[in-house]
Design a protein around this motif. Structure first.
Motif, PDB file in Angstrom:
ATOM      1  N   ASN A  90      -5.567 -19.730  -9.166  1.00  0.00           N
ATOM      2  CA  ASN A  90      -5.615 -19.211  -7.928  1.00  0.00           C
ATOM      3  C   ASN A  90      -7.237 -18.950  -7.834  1.00  0.00           C
ATOM      4  OD1 ASN A  90      -5.429 -17.855  -5.736  1.00  0.00           O
ATOM      5  ND2 ASN A  90      -4.138 -16.293  -6.672  1.00  0.00           N
ATOM      6  N   HIS A  94      -8.182 -22.878  -5.675  1.00  0.00           N
ATOM      7  CA  HIS A  94      -7.389 -22.080  -4.748  1.00  0.00           C
ATOM      8  C   HIS A  94      -6.465 -23.216  -3.870  1.00  0.00           C
ATOM      9  CE1 HIS A  94      -5.771 -18.800  -2.694  1.00  0.00           C
ATOM     10  NE2 HIS A  94      -6.138 -19.374  -1.577  1.00  0.00           N
ATOM     11  N   TYR A  97      -4.153 -24.804  -5.832  1.00  0.00           N
ATOM     12  CA  TYR A  97      -3.155 -23.917  -6.082  1.00  0.00           C
ATOM     13  C   TYR A  97      -2.103 -23.551  -4.977  1.00  0.00           C
ATOM     14  CZ  TYR A  97      -1.353 -19.249  -7.015  1.00  0.00           C
ATOM     15  OH  TYR A  97      -0.263 -18.206  -7.198  1.00  0.00           O
TER      16      TYR A  97
END
Length: 228
Positions: A90, A94, A97
Motif C-alpha cells: 500500500n 499503491h 495494491y
C-alpha cells in the motif's frame, strides 16, 4: 540439515505437487487474478514471500506451539506476515495494491499457505521449510504467469499491461496486430477455467509421456529371454 535434498524439495513444490496443476489449491486467486501477466506474477511474488516466511517462522516455533491450538496459531502467524506485506504494498506500490485489491489480504486464508505450514513446516527445520514454501510459491507463479500472459494476449493483444505500476515509464508490448479486435472470452471467468484445464491436461500429458518413455527404456534394457 545436510540430509535434506533441497533440489528435490524445490522440484516437488515447483512441479510434482504444483499447487495449481496437481493439488488444485488456491483456485480462487489463480482464476480471478490471472487476467494479465503483471497481476498474476505480482500476487504470486507476494505469496512466495508469505509462504517462505510463514514456513520458516512456524518451523522455528513448532516445538513451542501446543498441538491442540496449532491451526489458530498458524493462521495468526500468517495473518501477521500478510498484514506487513499488505501495508508495504500500500505504501510503495499503491496502484498495484489497488488493482490486486482484496486478494492480498486473502493470502491469509489461502489454503496453499496453511496446507504447507501444517504438512511440512510443522514437522521440519526452518531452512528446508522456507525452501518448501518458496518452491510452492514459485510453482504458483509459473501457473499465474502462463495463465495471465496467455489470457492477456488472447484477450487484448498486449502483454505486460500495467507494468508502469511497478516500473515507471515502462509500457505494454503489442504482441498481436494493432487492429486485433480482442477476444473478450479469454479474460472472462470461463476463459480462466478453460485455460487452466488446458494447462493441467498439458502437465498430465507430459508426465504420462515421460513415464511411458522410462518404461520403454526399462523394457529395452532387459535381456530378450526375460520378455517371456
Amino acid at each position: 540439515m545436510s540430509s535434506y535434498n533441497y533440489r528435490d524439495i524445490f522440484w516437488n513444490g515447483f512441479w510434482r505437487q504444483n499447487t495449481g496443476l496437481a493439488q488444485l489449491l488456491g483456485l480462487c486467486p489463480i482464476l480471478a487474478v490471472s487476467t494479465s501477466f503483471i497481476n498474476g506474477v505480482s500476487l504470486a511474488i507476494a505469496t512466495i514471500l508469505v509462504m517462505a516466511m510463514s514456513n520458516a517462522t512456524v518451523s522455528l516455533l513448532r516445538n513451542l506451539i501446543p498441538y491442540e491450538i496449532r491451526i489458530p496459531v498458524f493462521i495468526l502467524i500468517i495473518a501477521a506476515l500478510v498484514t506487513v506485506l499488505d501495508l508495504t504494498m500500500n505504501a510503495w506500490l499503491h496502484e498495484l495494491y489497488l488493482v490486486l485489491g482484496i486478494f492480498v489480504p486473502l493470502i491469509t486464508t489461502n489454503c496453499i499457505v496453511l496446507a504447507r505450514v501444517e504438512a511440512y513446516a510443522a514437522k521440519n527445520p526452518a531452512l528446508p521449510s522456507a525452501v518448501d514454501g518458496a518452491a510452492m510459491g514459485v510453482g504458483l507463479m509459473l501457473v499465474l504467469a502462463i495463465l495471465g500472459g496467455t489470457r492477456e494476449v488472447l484477450g487484448t493483444g498486449h502483454l505486460f499491461a500495467g507494468i508502469e505500476m511497478i516500473i515507471p515509464g515502462a509500457q505494454a508490448i503489442q504482441v498481436l496486430p494493432a487492429d486485433y479486435p480482442g477476444f473478450l472470452f479469454a479474460i472472462l471467468p470461463p476463459g480462466a477455467f478453460i485455460a487452466l484445464a488446458c494447462l493441467i491436461a498439458a502437465k498430465n500429458w507430459y508426465e504420462a509421456r515421460q513415464k511411458h518413455a522410462q518404461l520403454q527404456e526399462k523394457i529395452g534394457g532387459v535381456p530378450a529371454h526375460h520378455h517371456s
